[in-house]
Write a protein that holds these residues in place. Sequence first.
Motif, short mmCIF file in Angstrom:
data_model
loop_
_atom_site.label_atom_id
_atom_site.label_comp_id
_atom_site.label_asym_id
_atom_site.label_seq_id
_atom_site.Cartn_x
_atom_site.Cartn_y
_atom_site.Cartn_z
N CYS A 85 3.19 -5.61 4.90
CA CYS A 85 1.97 -4.84 4.58
C CYS A 85 0.78 -5.78 4.44
O CYS A 85 0.83 -6.77 3.70
N CYS A 139 4.83 -0.31 5.69
CA CYS A 139 5.40 0.25 4.46
C CYS A 139 6.29 1.46 4.77
O CYS A 139 7.40 1.57 4.28
N CYS A 188 0.81 -1.22 0.00
CA CYS A 188 0.00 0.00 0.00
C CYS A 188 0.84 1.27 0.00
O CYS A 188 0.42 2.30 -0.51
N GLY A 189 2.04 1.20 0.59
CA GLY A 189 2.92 2.37 0.59
C GLY A 189 2.64 3.36 1.69
O GLY A 189 3.39 4.33 1.86
N SER A 190 1.58 3.16 2.47
CA SER A 190 1.27 4.17 3.48
C SER A 190 0.99 3.62 4.88
O SER A 190 0.83 4.39 5.82
N CYS A 191 0.94 2.31 5.06
CA CYS A 191 0.71 1.76 6.40
C CYS A 191 2.00 1.85 7.22
O CYS A 191 3.06 2.18 6.70
ZN ZN Z 1 1.34 -1.10 3.53
#
Ligand code: ZN
Length: 336
Positions: free
Chosen positions: A106, A98, A92-95
């Motif tokens: 993730c 990540c 996701c790049g934002s949790c």
């Molecule tokens: Zn993530």
Amino acid sequence: MRAAVVTEFAAPLQVREVPVPTPGPGDVLVRIEASGLCHTDIHAAHGDWPVKPNPPFVPGHEGIGIVEALGEGVTSRRVGERVAIAWLGSACGSCRHCVSGWETLCAQQRNSGYSVDGAFAEYAVLPAAFATPVLEGITPLDAAPLTCAGVTTYKAVKVARVAPAETVAVFGIGGLGHLALQYARIAGGFTVAVDVQEDKLQLAKELGADHLVNAREVDAAEAVQALGGADVSIALAASPASFEQAYRALRPGGRLVCVALPADGTITLPIFDTVLQGKSVIGSIVGTRNDLADVFALHAAGRTRVVAVPRPLESVNEAMADVLAGRVPARVVFEL
Ligand code: ZN
Ligand code: ZN
């Protein structure tokens, strides 16, 4: 395009014509050159694990190929670039995982050849951000095994914090193990190779293993203890008994790194021994895109050697049988 498709669990894969996938916004279309066969692909094809893929699907997460088309908005990759398609197909790049450099944890991740179609095909699509560039000078045949077997064992050595002159016992010398030994040596460790097959142990010796233990002939844990015990044991064989040996091989302060995934596997930990001797048990799942870039950098610099046998994609079922029977020296790579 040709692809090896799992149509139902436990049935042989079908190599057949399927449509070339279309890259969506942010994706790249990759023309696959080489695609390694990992034990996980066999588990996927058999539906061995609790969370199962949905047939029909295309396995493969050691894909190497050339970017042939860019989806809308892609600026980070270019057509003609050689890239790798790894198990971590996207995250996701934002949790918190990540953002903290643990994208491999993730919860929103997609996995190539499992939750999304993988690289046992002439073409595959994935988000451009997850298509890791392959450095100049690395052949597709070498790059493929590095993309899972390499990054996974590199990460295992890293999370174990192997220090110079520590002893690292590698349980299972195959596609993963032959690379684990090399990363342990790069980290400065002395190495013990443990396997049940003499040809695998000979390969380990060629790759510089300091000690060889044939677990079919002796109690592997006792044999490693006789050498002084392991600071780090890396469990790479998909057999719960091997995990137990890897634990018993530890000296006080030792770390067991669990990597292989035997279906329904459990290990029983003696609490007294774990507490009084300060032992750790660590789970390690593949590696991040940065880890893979490190793996490619080490290989491009001549610091690792990949042992791989090329085969045509049409031999996929036979190749899986050969891996299960231990008839493959290290890694099978399908050439497309
Ligand atoms: Zn993530
Ligand atoms: Zn794998």
